[in-house]
Design a protein around this motif. Structure first.
Motif, PDB file in Angstrom:
ATOM      1  N   UNK A 326       0.828  -1.216   0.000  1.00 13.74           N
ATOM      2  CA  UNK A 326       0.000   0.000   0.000  1.00 13.74           C
ATOM      3  C   UNK A 326       0.860   1.264   0.000  1.00 13.74           C
ATOM      4  N   UNK A 327       1.902   1.257   0.805  1.00 17.40           N
ATOM      5  CA  UNK A 327       2.748   2.462   0.836  1.00 17.40           C
ATOM      6  C   UNK A 327       3.494   2.613  -0.492  1.00 17.40           C
ATOM      7  N   UNK A 332       3.784   5.445  -5.760  1.00 17.92           N
ATOM      8  CA  UNK A 332       3.586   5.345  -7.218  1.00 17.92           C
ATOM      9  C   UNK A 332       2.609   6.423  -7.687  1.00 17.92           C
ATOM     10  N   UNK A 333       1.615   6.688  -6.848  1.00 15.44           N
ATOM     11  CA  UNK A 333       0.612   7.709  -7.197  1.00 15.44           C
ATOM     12  C   UNK A 333       1.098   9.124  -6.938  1.00 15.44           C
ATOM     13  N   UNK A 334       2.181   9.257  -6.167  1.00 15.87           N
ATOM     14  CA  UNK A 334       2.589  10.595  -5.736  1.00 15.87           C
ATOM     15  C   UNK A 334       1.838  11.042  -4.495  1.00 15.87           C
ATOM     16  N   UNK A 335       1.183  10.109  -3.800  1.00 15.77           N
ATOM     17  CA  UNK A 335       0.503  10.445  -2.544  1.00 15.77           C
ATOM     18  C   UNK A 335       1.547  10.553  -1.433  1.00 15.77           C
ATOM     19  N   UNK A 336       1.225  11.331  -0.406  1.00 14.60           N
ATOM     20  CA  UNK A 336       2.189  11.506   0.685  1.00 14.60           C
ATOM     21  C   UNK A 336       1.612  11.204   2.064  1.00 14.60           C
ATOM     22  N   UNK A 337       0.321  10.812   2.127  1.00 16.84           N
ATOM     23  CA  UNK A 337      -0.292  10.734   3.459  1.00 16.84           C
ATOM     24  C   UNK A 337      -1.567   9.892   3.446  1.00 16.84           C
ATOM     25  N   UNK A 338      -1.999   9.484   4.629  1.00 16.87           N
ATOM     26  CA  UNK A 338      -3.321   8.875   4.786  1.00 16.87           C
ATOM     27  C   UNK A 338      -3.827   9.101   6.206  1.00 16.87           C
TER      28      UNK A 338
END
Ligand code: BDP
Length: 582
Positions: A326-327, A332-338
């Motif tokens: 998941x991380x 890969x998406x360029x996401x930085x947080x959840x």
């Protein structure tokens, strides 16, 4: 029962031994009556289940899936001679309430399904071969967190027909979650024995202060027999960068900051008599200033998701391979947080986020709170908030605490309910991180709680639950809401927005449930958010499809994931990847 406040993550080192009891355990389903006999001697004709994992999906058996009430686990074990040591039994999480028996004697009980508890084991409690039994109760109601409905109604049902007299139907007792995720149950995280010397380190609290290129680091330790402990700070490569003790702050020169996407962890090696514990930590600052959310003094924009701990077969049980994946998918998406919606996640996941530089908003299990529960759950809410902060205070990845998800904050009592919790979180957290409550009120102008938080966090479904299929209306409604929230001069973050998409369902005209609609929906809401400077983040609901209670609104669960439950990207994932990598 239990040891109370102190809760270091178990560690194997030259002064501490660690033994995991994970594996195949004996199991039996019970009913609403607690049956102590199933904790006292071996279960006859026991079923086999894997620990840690939910029991619900481990069998092709409806009784497991829909179970209501008690269930019983047992395992037998022997230990090597550790008579000189202090022995502790620790459960990462048992959902939701449990009683623990060792060799026929109750040694612990715990309420709350998402945080650890532990209990000291006496040598006199042990035999050559020991029987450990855990009874687990999965019932939820208006007094529990998360909140269940007492009444017999399906989650999204409207009126309540008179089943008994009109329809001549008696409904079996069931859990009716007042929340939208499957009520998975069982021993969800690892079970461990660990030892410490008798004179031992009970707890460690690390705070840091950045002064230019240097940082001052305070290491406070709760010590079983008083006094001070020695501290050595090691850099990422194990090189000593500072030495001292727990009585005075230490200095790191030319400090490497923990940055989102570029983690840097130091280790504080704490030595107390014959005990030793290595606590990782990061040096970073978090602050809300005007309408900005600052990490290390720089504006931070949250790109990411609300998630769930949810996977095939394991249910809500810890799945570390999936956590790693998941991380990686987030990067890969360029996401930085959840956000750890809607309960505290495993310590293993938070450790991984520390290592990977993923930013986390940590949430309590207070989901489904409405006016029926305010009067009943306040004390439980306080306790779980403190326990979460105590467990998670040292994680550099955590930058904000969420007190609850979508409580009824239009209710006149909500403000008075939440402000003491807001103050408590600030007092309890040695790092004094920002605090929020995630809201979703149709009549948002009546909400006095959200604007009183450090960051206004709102979930919004214009174009889905409201104005479903009408993105033009969605855009207008979202704009009106942003215009309203602008006046508070605080940072605003959309903590949920999303649309269900059935993987593989395509339409040339984007209509609801198609992958195209999900993508257009996200684009539409983003086009509004992008116009406002006080927006500090966007968390799409949800990272992946997840299991929920059955109902007319859910085709094999909630399909708002931008990944399927087995982590295959939908169209929306490719859109976000483009947007977030810009
Ligand atoms: C939000 C809830 C979330 C649900 C979501 C949905 O916070 O738990 O899963 O709605 O309905 O209101 O998809």
């Amino acid at each position: 029962m239990g040891l109370g406040d102190f809760m270091l993550f178990p560690q194997l080192n030259n002064s501490r031994l660690l033994i995991k009891l994970d594996g195949i355990w004996d199991f039996a389903l019970g009913n609403e009556e607690f049956d102590e006999s199933l904790c006292l001697s071996p279960i006859e004709n026991a079923e086999k289940v894997y620990v840690p994992a939910s029991y619900n999906e481990q069998k092709a058996d409806e009784r497991f899936y829909n179970h209501y009430g008690w269930a019983y686990y047992q395992t037998a074990f022997s230990l090597p001679d550790i008579s000189e040591k202090r022995l502790v039994l620790r459960f990462g999480a048992v959902t939701h309430a449990c009683r623990v028996y060792l060799n026929g004697k109750q040694i612990a009980a715990h309420i709350g399904g998402f945080l650890p508890f532990e209990t000291k084991i006496l040598q006199s409690d042990l035999k050559a071969v020991n029987l450990l039994a855990v009874a687990v109760d999965n019932r939820i109601n208006t007094s529990t967190l998360p909140v269940g409905n007492d009444i017999k109604r399906a989650m999204f049902g409207s009126g309540l027909p008179d089943f008994e007299s009109v329809h001549k139907t008696e409904i079996k007792p069931k859990n009716y979650p007042n929340f939208d995720f499957f009520n998975y149950s069982g021993i969800h995280r690892s079970v461990w024995f660990y030892t410490t010397p008798i004179e031992h380190i009970k707890d460690i609290t690390i705070t840091t202060d950045i002064n230019g290129k240097n940082a001052s680091v305070s290491v406070n330790a709760a010590l079983s027999h008083g006094g001070a402990a020695d501290v050595e700070i090691l850099d990422r490569y194990g090189k000593t960068v500072a030495t001292g003790n727990t009585d005075a702050p230490l200095n790191i020169s030319d400090v490497h900051l923990w940055q989102p996407g570029a983690a840097y962890l130091y280790t504080a090696k704490i030595t107390y008599k014959n005990d030793c514990y290595c606590q990782k930590f990061g040096v970073r600052s978090v602050e809300v200033k005007g309408s900005k959310f600052l990490i290390n003094g720089k504006p931070f924009y949250f790109k990411g998701f609300g998630k769930h701990e949810d996977s095939d077969f394991y249910g809500r049980g810890i799945n570390q391979a999936q956590n790693v994946k998941d991380l990686s998918l987030m990067k890969w998406l360029g996401a930085n947080s959840f956000r750890t919606s809607h309960y505290p996640y495993s310590e293993e996941m938070l450790n991984l986020c520390d290592e990977e530089g993923i930013v986390v908003i940590a949430e309590t299990p207070a989901v489904g709170l409405n006016k029926n529960s305010y009067g009943k759950v306040f004390e439980t809410h306080k306790k779980v908030l403190c326990d979460m902060i105590d467990r998670d205070k040292n994680h550099p990845s955590i930058v904000m605490w969420s007190l609850a998800n979508e409580p009824d904050t239009e209710d006149e009592n909500a403000h008075d309910y939440f402000m003491p919790l807001y103050d408590l979180a600030h007092e309890r957290d040695p790092q004094n991180r920002p605090v929020t409550t995630v809201v979703c009120n149709n009549n948002y102008t009546a909400d006095r709680t959200a604007p009183a938080m450090d960051v206004i966090c709102a979930n919004r479904y214009y174009g889905w639950y409201i104005f479903g299929g009408d993105l033009d209306a969605a855009q207008q409604a979202m704009t009106a809401e942003m215009e309203y929230f602008k006046q508070f001069g605080k940072p605003f973050m959309i903590t949920e927005y999303g649309a269900d998409a059935i993987s593989g369902l395509h339409q040339s005209v984007p209509t609801m449930f198609s992958e195209e609609y999900q993508k257009e929906y996200l684009k539409c809401i983003n086009s509004v958010l992008d116009k406002y400077d006080f927006v500090v983040g966007e968390h799409v609901w949800n990272f992946a499809d997840f299991q929920t209670i059955q109902g007319t609104m859910r085709a094999d669960g909630n399909k708002k994931g931008v990944f399927t439950r087995d982590r295959k990207p939908k169209l929306a994932a490719h859109y976000l990847r483009e947007r977030w990598n810009k």
